[in-house]
Design a protein around this motif. Structure first.
Motif, PDB file in Angstrom:
ATOM      1  N   ASP A  48       3.155   8.298  -7.225  1.00  0.00           N
ATOM      2  CA  ASP A  48       3.959   7.268  -7.902  1.00  0.00           C
ATOM      3  C   ASP A  48       4.317   6.088  -6.997  1.00  0.00           C
ATOM      4  O   ASP A  48       4.226   4.939  -7.408  1.00  0.00           O
ATOM      5  N   HIS A  49       4.715   6.386  -5.747  1.00  0.00           N
ATOM      6  CA  HIS A  49       5.152   5.270  -4.879  1.00  0.00           C
ATOM      7  C   HIS A  49       3.978   4.323  -4.591  1.00  0.00           C
ATOM      8  O   HIS A  49       4.175   3.125  -4.395  1.00  0.00           O
ATOM      9  N   VAL A  50       2.772   4.857  -4.618  1.00  0.00           N
ATOM     10  CA  VAL A  50       1.584   4.018  -4.388  1.00  0.00           C
ATOM     11  C   VAL A  50       1.304   3.161  -5.629  1.00  0.00           C
ATOM     12  O   VAL A  50       1.031   1.957  -5.521  1.00  0.00           O
ATOM     13  N   VAL A  76      -3.545  -2.584  10.361  1.00  0.00           N
ATOM     14  CA  VAL A  76      -2.644  -1.920  11.328  1.00  0.00           C
ATOM     15  C   VAL A  76      -2.337  -0.503  10.830  1.00  0.00           C
ATOM     16  O   VAL A  76      -2.431   0.479  11.576  1.00  0.00           O
ATOM     17  N   ALA A  77      -1.988  -0.396   9.545  1.00  0.00           N
ATOM     18  CA  ALA A  77      -1.610   0.912   8.994  1.00  0.00           C
ATOM     19  C   ALA A  77      -2.797   1.879   9.029  1.00  0.00           C
ATOM     20  O   ALA A  77      -2.640   3.066   9.324  1.00  0.00           O
ATOM     21  N   ALA A  78      -3.991   1.361   8.749  1.00  0.00           N
ATOM     22  CA  ALA A  78      -5.170   2.238   8.754  1.00  0.00           C
ATOM     23  C   ALA A  78      -5.467   2.714  10.174  1.00  0.00           C
ATOM     24  O   ALA A  78      -5.771   3.892  10.402  1.00  0.00           O
ATOM     25  N   GLN A 276      -5.298  -3.305  -2.093  1.00  0.00           N
ATOM     26  CA  GLN A 276      -4.977  -3.235  -0.655  1.00  0.00           C
ATOM     27  C   GLN A 276      -3.491  -2.971  -0.457  1.00  0.00           C
ATOM     28  O   GLN A 276      -3.103  -2.212   0.433  1.00  0.00           O
ATOM     29  N   GLU A 277      -2.655  -3.597  -1.300  1.00  0.00           N
ATOM     30  CA  GLU A 277      -1.216  -3.380  -1.121  1.00  0.00           C
ATOM     31  C   GLU A 277      -0.817  -1.962  -1.510  1.00  0.00           C
ATOM     32  O   GLU A 277       0.077  -1.375  -0.907  1.00  0.00           O
ATOM     33  N   ALA A 278      -1.501  -1.412  -2.494  1.00  0.00           N
ATOM     34  CA  ALA A 278      -1.244  -0.006  -2.845  1.00  0.00           C
ATOM     35  C   ALA A 278      -1.696   0.899  -1.693  1.00  0.00           C
ATOM     36  O   ALA A 278      -0.992   1.836  -1.306  1.00  0.00           O
ATOM     37  N   GLN A 284       1.208   3.736   4.916  1.00  0.00           N
ATOM     38  CA  GLN A 284       2.482   3.628   5.649  1.00  0.00           C
ATOM     39  C   GLN A 284       3.450   4.748   5.301  1.00  0.00           C
ATOM     40  O   GLN A 284       4.106   5.298   6.173  1.00  0.00           O
ATOM     41  N   HIS A 285       3.552   5.051   4.008  1.00  0.00           N
ATOM     42  CA  HIS A 285       4.602   5.998   3.590  1.00  0.00           C
ATOM     43  C   HIS A 285       4.049   7.238   2.911  1.00  0.00           C
ATOM     44  O   HIS A 285       4.818   8.054   2.415  1.00  0.00           O
ATOM     45  N   GLY A 286       2.757   7.352   2.875  1.00  0.00           N
ATOM     46  CA  GLY A 286       2.189   8.521   2.192  1.00  0.00           C
ATOM     47  C   GLY A 286       1.281   9.322   3.114  1.00  0.00           C
ATOM     48  O   GLY A 286       0.284   9.885   2.672  1.00  0.00           O
TER      49      GLY A 286
END
Ligand SMILES: Cc1ncc(COP(=O)(O)O)c(C=O)c1O
Length: 389
Positions: A48-50, A76-78, A276-278, A284-286
């Motif tokens: 859901d958060h994605v 960066v996150a990847a 990309q934003e998803a 980052q958070h998943g």
């Protein structure tokens, strides 16, 4: 007189065929009440958060192009995701590219490195996609059959193949955990490969899209063991149940990645901004979104493999991904398309014929990216089918 322009097209296209996996899936989809264990995509929903991050991106009018290699924050996150999970060390600004699924990474990488006449070593059975892309680039796949070695490449076969093809070989493809067999390699096995690969100036394309779905020892990346030669492919399709968002990554030496980016740019400009934003939210958070799915896959794997063996369809326990590769009982002969067609028509269970993968004849691939209820019903149907045939 009607013109036949099709004959003027790229000659390499004559030598490639449409995906027989997709074709078979389409054919059996017409059968009423069919249970399909065919496609290689998670049956879970995107977390859901994605999804919310994707929706927020649209609401905020982020409907413009990103930089061609992808959002800097996503790279960066990847890079951090790969570093924290697999101990790799990539500079996000120069060594990571965001692609349209792992497929986009495979296409851009092979297209960027291959010249006509080059050879690419491909251990088989394997996900077939690499083969048409190699051929469309005028290069030749060199197959190494692993079916007699528990579906694993051995250092001996690797060394022999490289020695034989040393004049023309440009790259080798690894995919582990492997589609369709579910086998994977442990660190000591990969180190034995690395010792050999280091002796050659070749690219190592390592498709590790199933890395988060490894059930035994933790996944070890060739991106860590052999960074100077490896083009590491990964993405969120399987780890975060995001196949339709179409976001993948490729990481490797900066000078090579910048050239691969040119192919990527000339093909698609950039991956889709809201996807990309998803994916950024997922990275980052998943970080551990995949864990609950993995536990579920594990239960299904154990149930399915036990059932297949009980029913006389010999199946090794897959160490990763979400496929079981089962042997067709000898009394049916080895024509996997005939077996799967009969099974689909008479028992309404759809599996992928092993022959859809090179060196996979005599087997079927069963995707356990399906609910326990579906798997249980499919096994009951299979049981009845095998009892009367
Ligand atoms: C080994 C392998 N690589 C790549 C892909 C494609 O991944 P994506 O959907 O991210 O393009 C698949 C899909 O089934 C796969 O099995």
């Amino acid at each position: 007189m009607t013109k036949d322009l099709a004959k003027l097209m790229k000659k390499e296209l004559l030598d490639v065929e449409p995906s027989s996996i997709l074709q078979f899936d389409k054919d059996v989809s017409q059968i009423p009440n069919i249970i399909k264990l065919t496609l290689g995509e998670p049956d879970f929903n995107t977390p859901d958060h994605v999804k919310q991050a994707g929706q927020a991106s649209i609401a905020a009018n982020h409907s413009h192009y990103t930089q061609s290699p992808g959002l800097p924050s996503l790279r960066v996150a990847a890079a951090q995701f790969l570093a924290s999970k697999y101990g790799t060390d990539y500079d996000p600004a120069t060594q990571v590219l965001t692609t349209v699924g792992a497929t986009g990474a495979i296409y851009s990488a092979l297209t960027a490195i291959l010249n006509p006449g080059d050879e690419v070593i491909i251990p088989i059975p394997i996900f077939p996609l690499y083969i048409p892309i190699v051929k469309l680039n005028g290069a030749t796949p060199i197959f190494v059959d692993t079916s007699q070695d528990g579906f694993k490449l051995t250092p001996e076969k690797l060394a022999n193949t490289l020695a034989t093809h040393r004049d023309k070989v440009k790259a080798i493809v690894f995919n582990y955990p492997t589609n369709p067999t579910g086998v994977t390699y442990r660190q000591s096995e990969l180190e034995a490969f690395v010792a050999i690969l280091k002796q050659y100036d070749i690219f190592v394309i390592s498709d590790e899209i199933y890395s988060e779905l490894t059930y035994g020892e933790p996944h070890v990346s060739l991106g860590k063991l052999l960074p100077e030669q490896t083009l590491l492919i990964n993405g969120v399709s399987k780890s975060h149940a995001m196949t339709g968002w179409r976001i993948g990554f490729i990481a490797g030496p900066a000078a090579v990645i910048s050239k691969i980016n040119m192919v990527h740019q000339f093909t698609v400009t950039a991956a889709t901004t809201m996807s990309q934003e998803a994916a950024l939210e997922a990275m980052q958070h998943g970080l551990d979104d995949g864990q609950a799915m993995k536990q579920e896959y594990l239960q299904r794997r154990d149930y399915l493999v036990a059932e297949l063996n009980r029913l006389g369809m010999a199946t090794a326990v897959p160490a990763g991904a979400f496929y079981a590769f089962a042997k067709i009982p000898a009394r049916f002969g080895s024509d996997s398309f005939a077996f799967c067609r009969k099974l689909a028509q008479e028992a309404q269970v759809a599996l992928i014929p092993g022959a859809a993968f090179p060196a996979g004849e005599g087997y079927v691939r069963i995707s356990y990216a399906a609910s326990m209820a579906k798997l249980t019903e499919a096994c009951q149907r299979l049981d009845k089918f095998l009892a009367v045939n």
